[in-house]
Write a protein that holds these residues in place. Structure first.
Motif, mmCIF file in Angstrom:
data_model
loop_
_atom_site.group_PDB
_atom_site.id
_atom_site.type_symbol
_atom_site.label_atom_id
_atom_site.label_comp_id
_atom_site.label_asym_id
_atom_site.label_seq_id
_atom_site.Cartn_x
_atom_site.Cartn_y
_atom_site.Cartn_z
ATOM 1 N N TRP A 1 0.820 -1.202 0.000
ATOM 2 C CA TRP A 1 0.000 0.000 0.000
ATOM 3 C C TRP A 1 0.857 1.256 0.000
ATOM 4 N N SER A 2 0.414 2.246 -0.735
ATOM 5 C CA SER A 2 1.127 3.516 -0.826
ATOM 6 C C SER A 2 1.000 4.295 0.479
ATOM 7 N N GLU A 3 1.784 5.368 0.585
ATOM 8 C CA GLU A 3 1.605 6.276 1.700
ATOM 9 C C GLU A 3 0.216 6.902 1.620
ATOM 10 N N VAL A 4 -0.317 7.278 2.773
ATOM 11 C CA VAL A 4 -1.675 7.809 2.853
ATOM 12 C C VAL A 4 -1.707 9.244 2.333
ATOM 13 N N GLN A 5 -2.690 9.525 1.486
ATOM 14 C CA GLN A 5 -2.922 10.863 0.955
ATOM 15 C C GLN A 5 -4.288 11.356 1.422
ATOM 16 N N SER A 6 -4.498 12.672 1.385
ATOM 17 C CA SER A 6 -5.782 13.232 1.817
ATOM 18 C C SER A 6 -6.512 13.884 0.650
ATOM 19 N N TYR A 7 -7.824 13.890 0.741
ATOM 20 C CA TYR A 7 -8.686 14.535 -0.252
ATOM 21 C C TYR A 7 -9.856 15.155 0.497
#
Length: 313
Positions: free
Chosen positions: A112-118
């Protein structure tokens, strides 16, 4: 040497050291409505892609959404990519809410990639950011090699979006009116893999991980196939207005209907069919915004005498 997009020394100058080419960065695209969202990214191996989304930053409450992988063989000047991954999430997103997401190329063997926000915005009164001709690689700075032009343009493209976010802090998404990249040749003519190197620059800005991007196809993209692999555009399944790159599409946001036409395709019957379908699918739209690349009323040469004149008729 590595091509660096945004690494600077203490005086703020590009150093020419550091980050390598990366054409695999994830791009968010608007979904059919404000409650929906598309994701698209490249990977070096083909698997079963997935995105997980939650309201908690640790994703302990996350839902997982699986997508599809299309086999490709695309290279930049350092890496080769074997899959275009797309995941579509529908009906999830509420207004004025922050979500967190992570993605993987293969849910069966997840990394899993690093966590991003939206963060979603309101739909009754909203801002967008409009850009035209980012055209990474077109600067031709002092006749330098392609990789230097790409680095210079990427640096300035990133600064442009950083400033746009300051100017329009509540923007719901970005509209890009074509020519995201500069190399106008076909896939087979791109012997130095310039197109994907330019896409590495175009997809570099961090803002593109936080704001959906709605593009249209410019004349510099129309002959290649990479455009349709980098974006997950909604309502494009009919393939109306297609060239090698992709087709017309549309989406709604609040009471506004946005329609993106591929003006490289001169088949007005197909464009009219797409327009009709879009309007009939959104009967409550108060505003209808149509975006396409060619300037049909401009006086700039050489397009005003050729493309513009033809399209105007």
């Amino acid at each position: 040497k590595d091509n660096v997009w945004n690494k600077k020394d203490d005086q703020g100058n590009l150093t020419g050291e550091g980050e390598s080419y990366d054409s695999s960065r994830i791009i968010l695209t608007p979904g059919k409505t404000a409650k929906d969202l598309g994701f698209a990214w490249y990977s070096q191996k083909k698997g079963e892609p997935a995105v997980k989304i939650g309201k908690k930053e640790d994703l302990s409450d996350a839902q997982e959404f699986k997508g599809t992988a299309t086999e490709i063989n695309r290279s930049n000047q350092k890496n080769t990519y074997k899959a275009s991954n797309k995941v579509t999430v529908e009906g999830l997103f509420e207004e004025n809410t922050t979500y967190y997401y992570s993605y993987t190329d293969d849910v069966k063997n997840p990394n899993w990639s690093e966590v991003q926000s939206y963060t979603t915005k309101k739909t009754t009164n909203f801002q967008t950011i409009l850009v035209g001709d980012p055209q990474i690689g077109a600067s031709g700075s002092q006749g330098q090699a392609d990789d230097i032009n790409i680095a210079v343009d990427t640096f300035n493209w990133n600064k442009t979006l950083e400033q746009a976010k300051i100017t329009a802090p509540n923007a719901s998404f970005i509209l890009s009116a074509g020519d995201q990249i500069d190399y106008a040749g076909t896939d087979s003519s791109d012997g130095k893999n310039v197109r994907e190197s330019e896409y590495a620059g175009f997809t570099y800005p961090a803002l593109l991980r936080m704001l959906p991007l709605a593009t249209t196809i410019g004349n510099h993209e129309s002959k290649g196939t990479d455009y349709k692999y980098h974006y997950n555009n909604p309502n494009s399944e009919d393939g109306l207005g297609s060239t090698n790159s992709g087709s017309d599409y549309y989406f709604s946001y609040g009471n506004v209907l946005f329609i993106s036409l591929n003006s490289n395709n001169r088949n007005t019957v197909e464009h009219r069919e797409l327009l009709k379908k879009a309007v009939e699918s959104n009967p409550d739209a108060k505003w209808k915004v149509v975006m396409f690349h060619h300037d049909i009323y401009g006086s700039g040469q050489p397009h005003s005498d050729t493309d513009g004149a033809n399209l105007r008729a």
